[in-house]
Design a protein around this motif. Structure first.
Motif, PDB file in Angstrom:
ATOM      1  N   THR A 191       0.829  -1.203   0.000  1.00 19.02           N
ATOM      2  CA  THR A 191       0.000   0.000   0.000  1.00 19.02           C
ATOM      3  C   THR A 191       0.861   1.249   0.000  1.00 19.02           C
ATOM      4  OG1 THR A 191      -1.696  -1.215   1.232  1.00 19.02           O
ATOM      5  CG2 THR A 191      -1.873   1.181   1.197  1.00 19.02           C
ATOM      6  N   SER A 192       1.923   1.242   0.791  1.00 17.17           N
ATOM      7  CA  SER A 192       2.824   2.391   0.849  1.00 17.17           C
ATOM      8  C   SER A 192       3.520   2.610  -0.491  1.00 17.17           C
ATOM      9  CB  SER A 192       3.857   2.177   1.961  1.00 17.17           C
ATOM     10  OG  SER A 192       4.762   3.250   2.023  1.00 17.17           O
ATOM     11  N   ALA A 193       3.934   1.521  -1.155  1.00 22.13           N
ATOM     12  CA  ALA A 193       4.642   1.638  -2.429  1.00 22.13           C
ATOM     13  C   ALA A 193       3.774   2.312  -3.494  1.00 22.13           C
ATOM     14  CB  ALA A 193       5.084   0.254  -2.903  1.00 22.13           C
ATOM     15  N   TRP A 194       2.539   1.825  -3.637  1.00 22.52           N
ATOM     16  CA  TRP A 194       1.649   2.419  -4.624  1.00 22.52           C
ATOM     17  C   TRP A 194       1.274   3.847  -4.253  1.00 22.52           C
ATOM     18  CZ3 TRP A 194       0.773   1.209  -9.399  1.00 22.52           C
ATOM     19  CH2 TRP A 194       0.884  -0.113  -9.833  1.00 22.52           C
ATOM     20  N   PHE A 195       1.075   4.098  -2.965  1.00 25.16           N
ATOM     21  CA  PHE A 195       0.698   5.435  -2.512  1.00 25.16           C
ATOM     22  C   PHE A 195       1.742   6.459  -2.937  1.00 25.16           C
ATOM     23  CE2 PHE A 195       1.115   8.856   0.560  1.00 25.16           C
ATOM     24  CZ  PHE A 195      -0.171   9.364   0.616  1.00 25.16           C
ATOM     25  N   PHE A 196       3.009   6.198  -2.622  1.00 27.93           N
ATOM     26  CA  PHE A 196       4.034   7.192  -2.898  1.00 27.93           C
ATOM     27  C   PHE A 196       4.379   7.286  -4.380  1.00 27.93           C
ATOM     28  CE2 PHE A 196       4.800   6.862   1.693  1.00 27.93           C
ATOM     29  CZ  PHE A 196       4.744   8.213   1.995  1.00 27.93           C
ATOM     30  N   LEU A 197       4.259   6.211  -5.133  1.00 28.56           N
ATOM     31  CA  LEU A 197       4.483   6.319  -6.570  1.00 28.56           C
ATOM     32  C   LEU A 197       3.447   7.253  -7.192  1.00 28.56           C
ATOM     33  CD1 LEU A 197       5.900   5.544  -9.189  1.00 28.56           C
ATOM     34  CD2 LEU A 197       4.372   3.560  -9.343  1.00 28.56           C
ATOM     35  N   ILE A 198       2.185   7.047  -6.852  1.00 24.23           N
ATOM     36  CA  ILE A 198       1.116   7.870  -7.415  1.00 24.23           C
ATOM     37  C   ILE A 198       1.237   9.316  -6.962  1.00 24.23           C
ATOM     38  CG2 ILE A 198      -1.377   8.233  -7.451  1.00 24.23           C
ATOM     39  CD1 ILE A 198      -1.684   5.169  -7.245  1.00 24.23           C
ATOM     40  N   VAL A 199       1.450   9.536  -5.679  1.00 27.53           N
ATOM     41  CA  VAL A 199       1.525  10.901  -5.142  1.00 27.53           C
ATOM     42  C   VAL A 199       2.751  11.624  -5.683  1.00 27.53           C
ATOM     43  CG1 VAL A 199       1.852  12.259  -3.037  1.00 27.53           C
ATOM     44  CG2 VAL A 199       0.197  10.388  -3.068  1.00 27.53           C
ATOM     45  N   ASN A 200       3.898  10.969  -5.715  1.00 24.63           N
ATOM     46  CA  ASN A 200       5.112  11.637  -6.182  1.00 24.63           C
ATOM     47  C   ASN A 200       5.034  11.984  -7.664  1.00 24.63           C
ATOM     48  OD1 ASN A 200       6.482  11.783  -3.731  1.00 24.63           O
ATOM     49  ND2 ASN A 200       7.361   9.731  -3.952  1.00 24.63           N
ATOM     50  N   VAL A 201       4.457  11.104  -8.468  1.00 21.68           N
ATOM     51  CA  VAL A 201       4.277  11.427  -9.890  1.00 21.68           C
ATOM     52  C   VAL A 201       3.327  12.611 -10.036  1.00 21.68           C
ATOM     53  CG1 VAL A 201       3.329  10.595 -12.070  1.00 21.68           C
ATOM     54  CG2 VAL A 201       4.840   9.124 -10.749  1.00 21.68           C
ATOM     55  N   ALA A 202       2.274  12.639  -9.219  1.00 22.81           N
ATOM     56  CA  ALA A 202       1.316  13.746  -9.278  1.00 22.81           C
ATOM     57  C   ALA A 202       1.949  15.067  -8.851  1.00 22.81           C
ATOM     58  CB  ALA A 202       0.115  13.436  -8.382  1.00 22.81           C
ATOM     59  N   LYS A 203       3.007  15.025  -8.040  1.00 20.28           N
ATOM     60  CA  LYS A 203       3.671  16.238  -7.578  1.00 20.28           C
ATOM     61  C   LYS A 203       4.562  16.868  -8.646  1.00 20.28           C
ATOM     62  CE  LYS A 203       5.928  15.583  -3.805  1.00 20.28           C
ATOM     63  NZ  LYS A 203       6.691  14.798  -2.786  1.00 20.28           N
ATOM     64  N   VAL A 204       4.922  16.111  -9.663  1.00 22.40           N
ATOM     65  CA  VAL A 204       5.873  16.602 -10.666  1.00 22.40           C
ATOM     66  C   VAL A 204       5.397  17.892 -11.334  1.00 22.40           C
ATOM     67  CG1 VAL A 204       6.983  16.092 -12.880  1.00 22.40           C
ATOM     68  CG2 VAL A 204       6.949  14.363 -11.072  1.00 22.40           C
ATOM     69  N   PRO A 205       4.147  17.984 -11.844  1.00 21.31           N
ATOM     70  CA  PRO A 205       3.726  19.252 -12.473  1.00 21.31           C
ATOM     71  C   PRO A 205       3.795  20.437 -11.505  1.00 21.31           C
ATOM     72  CG  PRO A 205       2.188  17.485 -12.998  1.00 21.31           C
ATOM     73  CD  PRO A 205       3.087  16.958 -11.925  1.00 21.31           C
ATOM     74  N   PHE A 206       3.456  20.219 -10.240  1.00 26.83           N
ATOM     75  CA  PHE A 206       3.539  21.298  -9.258  1.00 26.83           C
ATOM     76  C   PHE A 206       4.990  21.748  -9.083  1.00 26.83           C
ATOM     77  CE2 PHE A 206      -0.323  18.993  -8.132  1.00 26.83           C
ATOM     78  CZ  PHE A 206      -1.241  20.018  -7.969  1.00 26.83           C
ATOM     79  N   SER A 207       5.903  20.787  -8.989  1.00 26.45           N
ATOM     80  CA  SER A 207       7.315  21.126  -8.801  1.00 26.45           C
ATOM     81  C   SER A 207       7.892  21.830 -10.026  1.00 26.45           C
ATOM     82  CB  SER A 207       8.116  19.854  -8.499  1.00 26.45           C
ATOM     83  OG  SER A 207       7.713  19.284  -7.265  1.00 26.45           O
ATOM     84  N   VAL A 208       7.474  21.400 -11.222  1.00 28.68           N
ATOM     85  CA  VAL A 208       7.918  22.076 -12.444  1.00 28.68           C
ATOM     86  C   VAL A 208       7.389  23.502 -12.463  1.00 28.68           C
ATOM     87  CG1 VAL A 208       7.759  22.113 -14.964  1.00 28.68           C
ATOM     88  CG2 VAL A 208       8.145  19.946 -13.771  1.00 28.68           C
ATOM     89  N   GLY A 209       6.117  23.680 -12.116  1.00 33.45           N
ATOM     90  CA  GLY A 209       5.520  25.008 -12.088  1.00 33.45           C
ATOM     91  C   GLY A 209       6.188  25.942 -11.083  1.00 33.45           C
TER      92      GLY A 209
END
Length: 265
Positions: A191-209
């Motif tokens: 559960t932790s593995a999938w959680f952080f993969l999804i959340v971290n990928v979702a953070k990429v556009p915010f970090s680029v912005g």
């Protein structure tokens, strides 16, 4: 990148290796990597440089534990986590390097305190759950109603989303939530593995912005990502043989030192 010394590069490489190890073995070790990156690099930019390395580690963790995720829990968490990520992004819009460095230092010390509290309560929880199942899967605490479960998921989710956006330090928060929800070993890891993969990928556009990820940071990531791989394989190989208590003590001590160093810098 031009100002990074050889010893600082070695420190970053070691921290990147620890990222891979934390993703497949002990998630708390990641706070040490966070402290090293924030100490060597400008604190604000360090969060963007570390994010792609975390995603590489997440991919290895998902590959190893992908079958053991509890998707009902993930679906329950994501709305609150999204709100926390947005709040963290707003904070990062106005925060300068000093504010981010202070925030990371405070978050590290808070996370260390949470981990200590978690360790003290884990033994009691384990005794309560003894005989209720194998190490895979999960079990809700007895008597926990749906409203209380939603409230807990919401509070942990917002805090986890904020801390992971500001400092890539959502691991201890989510670990405490999953343990309090009765997850056993494999269910916890999956559960932790999938959680952080999804959340971290979702953070990429915010970090680029926010300007935290650009071609220069990705160039440094390309080299450091090679160090994540052996750490991930090492963690997978030794996960069943780690002296958890000793290792967590070392991680907590290093996290406290790193947090204090950032606050006093």
């Amino acid at each position: 990148m031009d100002t990074i010394t050889l010893w600082e590069l070695v420190a970053l490489a070691g921290a990147a290796t620890l990222v891979g190890f934390s993703k497949t073995a002990v998630s708390g070790a990641n706070t040490v990597s966070l402290a090293i990156f924030a100490a060597v690099l400008p604190a604000r930019e360090s969060t963007g440089i570390l994010l792609p390395l975390l995603i590489v580690g997440d991919m290895f963790a998902v590959r190893a534990y992908r079958r053991h995720a509890d998707w009902a829990t993930l679906v329950r968490l994501f709305p609150a986590v999204a709100a926390g990520v947005v709040a963290g992004t707003v904070f990062m819009l106005w925060a300068d390097d000093a504010a981010v460095r202070t925030s990371i230092g405070v978050i590290l010390l808070v996370m260390a305190s949470i981990t200590v509290w978690r360790r003290r309560t884990a033994g009691q929880q384990a005794r309560e759950q003894k005989g209720q199942g194998e190490e895979e899967g999960r079990g809700e605490p007895a008597g926990e109603g749906r409203q209380r479960a939603r409230l807990k998921a919401g509070s942990y989710g917002v805090l986890g989303g904020f801390t992971t956006m500001v400092a890539n330090a959502g691991g201890p928060v989510m670990s405490m939530y999953l343990l309090s929800a009765g997850f056993r070993k494999l269910g916890f890891l999956g559960t932790s593995a999938w959680f952080f993969l999804i959340v971290n990928v979702a953070k990429v556009p915010f970090s680029v912005g926010l300007g935290l990820i650009d071609r220069h940071s990705l160039l440094l990531d390309a080299g450091l990502a090679l160090c994540v791989v052996p750490g991930a394989f090492l963690g997978r190989a030794v996960v069943d043989r780690i002296n958890q208590r000793l290792f967590e003590r070392l991680v907590i001590a290093a996290t406290v030192v790193g947090g204090l160093q950032l606050l006093l810098r």
